[in-house]
Design a protein around this motif. Structure first.
Motif, mmCIF file in Angstrom:
data_model
loop_
_atom_site.group_PDB
_atom_site.id
_atom_site.type_symbol
_atom_site.label_atom_id
_atom_site.label_comp_id
_atom_site.label_asym_id
_atom_site.label_seq_id
_atom_site.Cartn_x
_atom_site.Cartn_y
_atom_site.Cartn_z
ATOM 1 N N ALA A 60 48.610 51.275 49.704
ATOM 2 C CA ALA A 60 49.262 49.897 49.487
ATOM 3 C C ALA A 60 50.197 49.175 49.211
ATOM 4 N N ASN A 61 50.184 48.853 50.953
ATOM 5 C CA ASN A 61 51.223 47.974 51.125
ATOM 6 C C ASN A 61 51.445 46.813 50.931
ATOM 7 N N HIS A 62 51.780 46.121 51.531
ATOM 8 C CA HIS A 62 52.199 44.117 50.828
ATOM 9 C C HIS A 62 50.967 44.015 51.566
ATOM 10 N N ASP A 63 50.868 43.775 52.741
ATOM 11 C CA ASP A 63 49.378 43.188 53.954
ATOM 12 C C ASP A 63 47.951 43.360 53.090
ATOM 13 N N TYR A 64 48.339 44.844 51.835
ATOM 14 C CA TYR A 64 46.527 45.739 51.648
ATOM 15 C C TYR A 64 46.701 44.732 50.116
ATOM 16 N N PHE A 65 47.466 44.203 49.683
ATOM 17 C CA PHE A 65 47.925 43.602 48.524
ATOM 18 C C PHE A 65 47.919 41.924 48.746
ATOM 19 N N ARG A 66 48.239 41.925 49.488
ATOM 20 C CA ARG A 66 48.677 40.374 50.149
ATOM 21 C C ARG A 66 47.296 39.669 50.151
ATOM 22 N N CYS A 67 46.272 40.812 51.153
ATOM 23 C CA CYS A 67 44.716 39.720 51.309
ATOM 24 C C CYS A 67 43.797 40.455 50.788
ATOM 25 N N GLY A 68 43.824 41.731 50.196
ATOM 26 C CA GLY A 68 42.898 41.431 48.924
ATOM 27 C C GLY A 68 43.627 40.936 47.693
ATOM 28 N N LEU A 69 44.735 40.092 47.445
ATOM 29 C CA LEU A 69 45.178 39.234 46.300
ATOM 30 C C LEU A 69 44.017 37.761 47.148
ATOM 31 N N ALA A 70 44.449 37.154 48.141
ATOM 32 C CA ALA A 70 43.708 35.871 48.799
ATOM 33 C C ALA A 70 42.220 36.216 48.453
ATOM 34 N N ASN A 71 41.747 37.038 48.994
ATOM 35 C CA ASN A 71 40.368 37.691 49.183
ATOM 36 C C ASN A 71 39.530 37.611 47.497
ATOM 37 N N ILE A 72 40.636 37.874 46.206
ATOM 38 C CA ILE A 72 40.158 37.393 45.442
ATOM 39 C C ILE A 72 40.313 36.127 44.649
ATOM 40 N N LEU A 73 41.432 35.567 45.304
ATOM 41 C CA LEU A 73 42.100 34.416 44.957
ATOM 42 C C LEU A 73 40.562 32.787 45.061
ATOM 43 N N HIS A 74 40.505 33.393 46.719
ATOM 44 C CA HIS A 74 38.766 32.700 47.215
ATOM 45 C C HIS A 74 37.464 32.997 47.097
ATOM 46 N N LYS A 75 37.492 34.056 46.259
ATOM 47 C CA LYS A 75 35.939 33.914 45.822
ATOM 48 C C LYS A 75 35.826 33.670 44.215
ATOM 49 N N TYR A 76 37.153 33.392 43.374
ATOM 50 C CA TYR A 76 37.303 33.559 41.695
ATOM 51 C C TYR A 76 37.773 32.465 40.836
ATOM 52 N N VAL A 77 38.654 31.545 42.392
ATOM 53 C CA VAL A 77 39.367 30.291 42.087
ATOM 54 C C VAL A 77 38.680 29.018 42.776
ATOM 55 N N THR A 78 37.945 28.345 42.200
ATOM 56 C CA THR A 78 38.249 26.943 42.801
ATOM 57 C C THR A 78 38.930 26.160 42.444
ATOM 58 N N ALA A 79 38.691 24.774 43.987
ATOM 59 C CA ALA A 79 39.751 23.835 43.744
ATOM 60 C C ALA A 79 40.101 23.478 43.101
ATOM 61 N N LYS A 80 39.179 23.216 41.873
ATOM 62 C CA LYS A 80 39.407 21.727 40.894
ATOM 63 C C LYS A 80 40.172 22.977 39.637
ATOM 64 N N CYS A 81 40.264 23.942 39.894
ATOM 65 C CA CYS A 81 40.843 24.994 38.790
ATOM 66 C C CYS A 81 42.351 25.420 39.380
ATOM 67 N N GLU A 82 43.116 24.537 38.535
ATOM 68 C CA GLU A 82 44.755 24.807 39.139
ATOM 69 C C GLU A 82 45.559 25.403 37.514
ATOM 70 N N PHE A 83 45.795 27.050 37.706
ATOM 71 C CA PHE A 83 46.182 27.693 36.451
ATOM 72 C C PHE A 83 47.924 27.403 36.308
ATOM 73 N N GLU A 84 47.807 26.586 34.814
ATOM 74 C CA GLU A 84 48.943 26.655 34.266
ATOM 75 C C GLU A 84 50.428 27.648 34.211
ATOM 76 N N LEU A 85 49.860 29.026 34.516
ATOM 77 C CA LEU A 85 51.369 30.208 33.758
ATOM 78 C C LEU A 85 50.220 30.774 35.301
ATOM 79 N N ALA A 86 51.217 31.574 36.169
ATOM 80 C CA ALA A 86 50.561 32.766 36.729
ATOM 81 C C ALA A 86 50.900 33.471 36.241
ATOM 82 N N PHE A 87 51.178 35.396 35.745
ATOM 83 C CA PHE A 87 51.530 36.309 34.824
ATOM 84 C C PHE A 87 50.687 37.333 35.431
#
Length: 272
Positions: free
Chosen positions: A78-105
């Protein structure tokens, strides 16, 4: 630095890393009750059983909140590239362009703040494995979180679960003390570096749990916290249950206020 308060009633992208840790289930339950509809909860751990157990507990919250489980097969990979790519894939799959978060925690609870075995220095391979889980992986995940394009304009809150006891020299715990001290300094430094980027950071020591059990060394000798060379003041502190500690953290974030980069211990005040 001025005192801060966090409004957790917003539409939040919440990451909880280290779900199998004993405090995590309570933290997830208490935090989730504050988030607005449309929030996303990302649970990260290397135990599928723990992920599903916590997910099942928090699915009872009757609001439109998406819960995602991310199984990490090994903290060593679990290095930086592993988390960067994994998080990007999750955000792309579950977060739409219309969904703007008010807080990242993000809440870091990786590793074991208190272990069942007393830990003397071991082989180089064992040492590196322990450091990877307790120090390298949290830093790598945190850097991926801070640099995620989806959160570029989103206020961020970073909470590091630490141990006031374990950042001191502590018998039988050289591995854990070393990692906790390094991790503590990383989050302090990061708070200063990110002060202009709407990032607030707090390290929280959750107290000594009432479930604490005597530890066993390699020779099967039992050692209790009460047997170690600790101050009388520390030994007299009341034990804490996980819900108490979770509610205290919520109170610190939302009501009592905190200074970004500083550490707060459960025992700093007993008022919930």
């Amino acid at each position: 630095m001025s005192s801060k308060r966090a409004d957790l009633s917003k539409r939040t992208f919440f990451i909880l890393s280290g779900v199998s840790n004993s405090l995590s289930k309570s933290l997830a339950i208490e935090m989730l009750q504050n988030f607005s509809e449309g929030s996303v909860v990302l649970l990260i751990d290397r135990s599928e059983e723990s992920l599903q157990e916590v997910k099942k507990e928090i699915e009872f919250v009757e609001r439109d909140i998406n819960i995602i489980c991310w199984l990490v097969n090994s903290w060593q990979e679990a290095n930086h590239d592993y988390f960067r790519c994994g998080l990007a894939n999750i955000l792309h799959k579950y977060v739409t362009a219309k969904c703007e978060f008010e807080l990242a925690f993000i809440l870091h609870n990786e590793g074991n703040m208190a272990t069942d075995k007393l830990m003397e220095p071991q082989s180089a391979a064992d040492w590196l494995s322990f450091v990877q889980e307790h120090l390298h992986a949290p830093v790598a995940l945190n850097q991926a979180f801070l640099t995620a394009p989806h959160f570029s304009k989103t206020p961020k809150l970073v909470v590091n679960i630490t141990s006031t006891l374990m950042i001191r020299p502590f018998i039988y715990s050289s591995l854990l003390c070393s990692c906790m001290k390094s991790r503590d300094m990383y989050f302090r430094s990061m708070a200063n570096e990110e002060t202009c980027n709407d990032v607030n950071v707090i390290s929280y020591s959750p107290g000594i749990f009432d479930s604490h059990k005597p530890q066993t060394d390699l020779n099967d000798n039992k050692v209790d916290l009460l047997d170690l060379n600790l101050s009388e003041k520390l030994l007299k502190l009341p034990r804490v249950d996980v819900q108490q500690s979770s509610l205290k953290l919520l109170n610190i974030l939302e009501e009592m206020s905190f200074i970004s980069g500083h550490e707060v211990d459960y025992y700093d005040t007993f008022n919930l």
